[in-house]
Design a protein around this motif. Structure first.
Motif, PDB file in Angstrom:
ATOM      1  N   VAL A  22      29.385 -99.789 -13.619  1.00 45.70           N
ATOM      2  CA  VAL A  22      30.391 -99.767 -12.662  1.00 45.70           C
ATOM      3  C   VAL A  22      29.903 -99.203 -11.251  1.00 45.70           C
ATOM      4  O   VAL A  22      30.330-100.040 -10.431  1.00 45.70           O
ATOM      5  N   LYS A  23      29.033 -98.128 -11.302  1.00 44.96           N
ATOM      6  CA  LYS A  23      28.610 -97.756  -9.954  1.00 44.96           C
ATOM      7  C   LYS A  23      27.793 -98.646  -9.152  1.00 44.96           C
ATOM      8  O   LYS A  23      27.581 -98.386  -8.212  1.00 44.96           O
ATOM      9  N   THR A  24      27.320 -99.886  -9.824  1.00 50.45           N
ATOM     10  CA  THR A  24      26.379-100.665  -9.103  1.00 50.45           C
ATOM     11  C   THR A  24      27.479-101.365  -8.038  1.00 50.45           C
ATOM     12  O   THR A  24      26.871-102.242  -7.096  1.00 50.45           O
ATOM     13  N   PHE A  25      28.837-101.306  -8.097  1.00 54.13           N
ATOM     14  CA  PHE A  25      29.704-101.805  -7.284  1.00 54.13           C
ATOM     15  C   PHE A  25      30.060-101.393  -6.198  1.00 54.13           C
ATOM     16  O   PHE A  25      30.921-101.664  -5.297  1.00 54.13           O
ATOM     17  N   VAL A  26      29.343 -99.714  -6.107  1.00 48.50           N
ATOM     18  CA  VAL A  26      29.694 -98.757  -4.912  1.00 48.50           C
ATOM     19  C   VAL A  26      28.757 -99.290  -3.911  1.00 48.50           C
ATOM     20  O   VAL A  26      27.633 -99.438  -4.246  1.00 48.50           O
ATOM     21  N   ALA A  27      29.443 -99.672  -2.648  1.00 49.07           N
ATOM     22  CA  ALA A  27      28.392-100.171  -1.724  1.00 49.07           C
ATOM     23  C   ALA A  27      27.860 -98.813  -1.085  1.00 49.07           C
ATOM     24  O   ALA A  27      27.978 -97.735  -1.166  1.00 49.07           O
ATOM     25  N   ASN A  28      26.243 -99.150  -0.783  1.00 51.48           N
ATOM     26  CA  ASN A  28      25.394 -98.155  -0.318  1.00 51.48           C
ATOM     27  C   ASN A  28      25.811 -97.390   0.905  1.00 51.48           C
ATOM     28  O   ASN A  28      25.627 -96.163   1.102  1.00 51.48           O
ATOM     29  N   ASP A  29      26.450 -98.154   1.578  1.00 52.21           N
ATOM     30  CA  ASP A  29      26.950 -97.546   2.870  1.00 52.21           C
ATOM     31  C   ASP A  29      28.157 -96.832   3.024  1.00 52.21           C
ATOM     32  O   ASP A  29      28.780 -96.895   4.205  1.00 52.21           O
ATOM     33  N   ALA A  30      29.070 -96.880   1.802  1.00 49.53           N
ATOM     34  CA  ALA A  30      30.288 -96.926   1.736  1.00 49.53           C
ATOM     35  C   ALA A  30      30.409 -94.992   1.712  1.00 49.53           C
ATOM     36  O   ALA A  30      31.605 -94.623   2.113  1.00 49.53           O
ATOM     37  N   GLY A  31      29.608 -94.280   1.412  1.00 51.38           N
ATOM     38  CA  GLY A  31      29.535 -92.907   1.309  1.00 51.38           C
ATOM     39  C   GLY A  31      30.579 -92.569   0.224  1.00 51.38           C
ATOM     40  O   GLY A  31      31.163 -91.324   0.203  1.00 51.38           O
ATOM     41  N   MET A  32      30.832 -93.132  -0.743  1.00 51.62           N
ATOM     42  CA  MET A  32      31.852 -92.906  -1.864  1.00 51.62           C
ATOM     43  C   MET A  32      31.047 -92.403  -3.185  1.00 51.62           C
ATOM     44  O   MET A  32      30.046 -92.914  -3.480  1.00 51.62           O
ATOM     45  N   GLN A  33      31.687 -91.558  -3.493  1.00 51.36           N
ATOM     46  CA  GLN A  33      31.125 -90.813  -4.833  1.00 51.36           C
ATOM     47  C   GLN A  33      32.013 -91.050  -5.951  1.00 51.36           C
ATOM     48  O   GLN A  33      33.130 -90.612  -6.120  1.00 51.36           O
ATOM     49  N   LEU A  34      31.628 -92.096  -6.698  1.00 53.10           N
ATOM     50  CA  LEU A  34      32.492 -92.270  -7.797  1.00 53.10           C
ATOM     51  C   LEU A  34      32.615 -91.405  -9.178  1.00 53.10           C
ATOM     52  O   LEU A  34      31.942 -90.844  -9.549  1.00 53.10           O
ATOM     53  N   ASP A  35      33.965 -90.925  -9.155  1.00 56.99           N
ATOM     54  CA  ASP A  35      34.070 -89.772 -10.342  1.00 56.99           C
ATOM     55  C   ASP A  35      35.141 -90.295 -10.910  1.00 56.99           C
ATOM     56  O   ASP A  35      35.749 -91.403 -11.088  1.00 56.99           O
ATOM     57  N   PHE A  36      35.513 -89.456 -12.147  1.00 59.17           N
ATOM     58  CA  PHE A  36      36.244 -90.115 -13.153  1.00 59.17           C
ATOM     59  C   PHE A  36      37.568 -90.359 -12.696  1.00 59.17           C
ATOM     60  O   PHE A  36      38.414 -91.258 -13.216  1.00 59.17           O
ATOM     61  N   SER A  37      38.244 -89.486 -11.652  1.00 64.61           N
ATOM     62  CA  SER A  37      39.597 -89.805 -11.093  1.00 64.61           C
ATOM     63  C   SER A  37      39.750 -91.301 -10.268  1.00 64.61           C
ATOM     64  O   SER A  37      40.607 -91.822 -10.555  1.00 64.61           O
ATOM     65  N   GLU A  38      38.644 -91.678  -9.828  1.00 68.83           N
ATOM     66  CA  GLU A  38      38.603 -92.807  -9.106  1.00 68.83           C
ATOM     67  C   GLU A  38      38.825 -94.022 -10.176  1.00 68.83           C
ATOM     68  O   GLU A  38      39.384 -95.069 -10.115  1.00 68.83           O
ATOM     69  N   LEU A  39      38.058 -93.916 -11.253  1.00 71.92           N
ATOM     70  CA  LEU A  39      38.181 -94.845 -12.559  1.00 71.92           C
ATOM     71  C   LEU A  39      39.727 -94.617 -13.108  1.00 71.92           C
ATOM     72  O   LEU A  39      40.222 -95.789 -13.280  1.00 71.92           O
ATOM     73  N   LEU A  40      40.289 -93.567 -13.190  1.00 70.49           N
ATOM     74  CA  LEU A  40      41.352 -93.239 -13.779  1.00 70.49           C
ATOM     75  C   LEU A  40      42.561 -94.008 -13.021  1.00 70.49           C
ATOM     76  O   LEU A  40      43.578 -94.261 -13.422  1.00 70.49           O
ATOM     77  N   ASP A  41      42.570 -93.782 -11.712  1.00 70.17           N
ATOM     78  CA  ASP A  41      43.632 -94.256 -10.920  1.00 70.17           C
ATOM     79  C   ASP A  41      43.800 -95.712 -10.535  1.00 70.17           C
ATOM     80  O   ASP A  41      44.528 -96.365 -10.256  1.00 70.17           O
ATOM     81  N   GLY A  42      42.588 -96.381 -11.237  1.00 72.40           N
ATOM     82  CA  GLY A  42      42.759 -98.053 -11.374  1.00 72.40           C
ATOM     83  C   GLY A  42      42.494 -98.760 -10.227  1.00 72.40           C
ATOM     84  O   GLY A  42      42.297 -99.998 -10.216  1.00 72.40           O
ATOM     85  N   VAL A  43      42.207 -98.091  -8.947  1.00 71.53           N
ATOM     86  CA  VAL A  43      42.229 -98.730  -7.652  1.00 71.53           C
ATOM     87  C   VAL A  43      40.545 -99.440  -7.613  1.00 71.53           C
ATOM     88  O   VAL A  43      40.473-100.612  -7.293  1.00 71.53           O
ATOM     89  N   PHE A  44      39.827 -98.790  -7.966  1.00 75.74           N
ATOM     90  CA  PHE A  44      38.413 -99.270  -8.016  1.00 75.74           C
ATOM     91  C   PHE A  44      38.173-100.433  -9.003  1.00 75.74           C
ATOM     92  O   PHE A  44      37.587-101.199  -8.632  1.00 75.74           O
ATOM     93  N   LEU A  45      38.866-100.349 -10.289  1.00 75.36           N
ATOM     94  CA  LEU A  45      38.561-101.263 -11.229  1.00 75.36           C
ATOM     95  C   LEU A  45      39.205-102.648 -10.787  1.00 75.36           C
ATOM     96  O   LEU A  45      38.959-103.698 -10.983  1.00 75.36           O
ATOM     97  N   ASN A  46      40.412-102.544 -10.102  1.00 77.63           N
ATOM     98  CA  ASN A  46      41.181-103.514  -9.522  1.00 77.63           C
ATOM     99  C   ASN A  46      40.265-104.138  -8.677  1.00 77.63           C
ATOM    100  O   ASN A  46      40.500-105.402  -8.278  1.00 77.63           O
ATOM    101  N   ASP A  47      39.667-103.449  -7.724  1.00 76.35           N
ATOM    102  CA  ASP A  47      38.687-104.080  -6.594  1.00 76.35           C
ATOM    103  C   ASP A  47      37.810-105.073  -7.435  1.00 76.35           C
ATOM    104  O   ASP A  47      37.461-106.134  -6.926  1.00 76.35           O
ATOM    105  N   ILE A  48      37.281-104.262  -8.547  1.00 77.60           N
ATOM    106  CA  ILE A  48      36.318-105.294  -9.319  1.00 77.60           C
ATOM    107  C   ILE A  48      36.851-106.683 -10.011  1.00 77.60           C
ATOM    108  O   ILE A  48      36.354-107.612  -9.942  1.00 77.60           O
ATOM    109  N   MET A  49      38.021-106.254 -10.267  1.00 79.68           N
ATOM    110  CA  MET A  49      38.917-107.711 -10.869  1.00 79.68           C
ATOM    111  C   MET A  49      38.922-108.595  -9.800  1.00 79.68           C
ATOM    112  O   MET A  49      39.253-109.756  -9.938  1.00 79.68           O
TER     113      MET A  49
END
Length: 267
Positions: A22-49
């Motif tokens: 899943v972390k391969t979908f984090v843009a290198n220039d986004a400055g985002m640190q993916l943590d458990f809350s990001e997955l739990l909130d559903g926003v990031f997984l909805n973006d992948i979907m």
């Protein structure tokens, strides 16, 4: 229970092969640190979907602050999109239990094991979709950038999900002009097993409803007084409550049958 107690478990989960993918979908220039809350909130997984199915961009997916209803909304949209994509595009029904969005929405760190396993299921289902969508070559190349152990673990996860009719029910056989008798026998056996499971689930739910009604009856009955002319209207009998529940289930069953008929007509 505080989430800090389970911090080592969460750290282990965030290093798992599924989350690594899943972390391969984090843009290198986004400055985002993916943590458990990001997955739990559903926003990031909805973006992948959305990358899988751009034509069905969900509405109202927002960051979760202090309102658990937003998390429930985000995860509900994710589950709905996954189910719809499987049925409409892949002609498959998801037979495994889907994430309990109410549990994750209201008590995300209570019973963290359940939350982690639920997130694993969400990620696994989305991962499987990537290998069946139009951009699967691109996503396979992304997998190839990972180390050997991670790739092997991801392959095992996909096999666990796809190589059993207990997990996914293939509906493409409904469109076939003819089936070999052996294939028909296998499909009939699988359908019988799924039907038995559904009946068991129905009976379990009815037993749960009955138990809840009995508990409610036990709480309400002492408060009612025989001398009160309105006690009967305020405290319906057990039989009345069961009849109401059965009527509600009958309506749901009729609605499900109607949906099946519409699906058959479309096929």
């Amino acid at each position: 229970m505080e989430s800090g107690v389970f911090l080592p478990y969460l750290e282990q989960f965030m290093l798992s092969p599924l989350v690594t993918w899943v972390k391969t979908f984090v843009a290198n220039d986004a400055g985002m640190q993916l943590d458990f809350s990001e997955l739990l909130d559903g926003v990031f997984l909805n973006d992948i979907m959305t990358q899988i199915n751009p034509s069905a961009t969900p509405q109202g997916v927002n960051k979760v602050k202090s309102d658990p209803s937003q998390r429930i909304h985000n995860l509900s949209l994710l589950v709905r999109q996954i189910k719809t994509y499987y049925l409409d595009n892949l002609r498959q029904l998801i037979m495994i239990p889907l994430p309990n969005v109410l549990l994750l929405g209201k008590t995300p760190y209570c019973g963290i094991t359940q939350a982690v396993l639920t997130n694993s299921l969400e990620i696994l289902i989305v991962l499987h979709l990537h290998f069946q969508c139009e951009k699967k070559e691109e996503y396979i190349e992304r997998i190839q950038t990972l180390d050997f152990d991670t790739k092997a673990a991801i392959a095992v996860h996909i096999q666990e999900l796809t190589h059993s009719q207990d997990n996914m029910l293939d509906l493409q056989w409904l469109e076939a002009s003819e089936l070999h008798p052996d294939e028909l026998e296998v499909m009939a056996r699988n359908m019988a097993l799924h039907l038995r499971r559904l009946l068991d689930q129905r009976d379990t739910q009815l037993e749960t409803i009955t138990e809840l009604m009995q508990e409610r009856e036990g709480v309400v009955s002492p408060l009612s007084s025989p001398s009160s002319p309105h006690s009967a209207s305020y405290c319906p009998s057990m039989q009345q409550q069961q009849a109401g529940a059965q009527q509600h289930l009958a309506v749901e069953l009729a609605d499900s049958k109607a949906k099946i008929r519409r699906l058959r007509q479309e096929l």
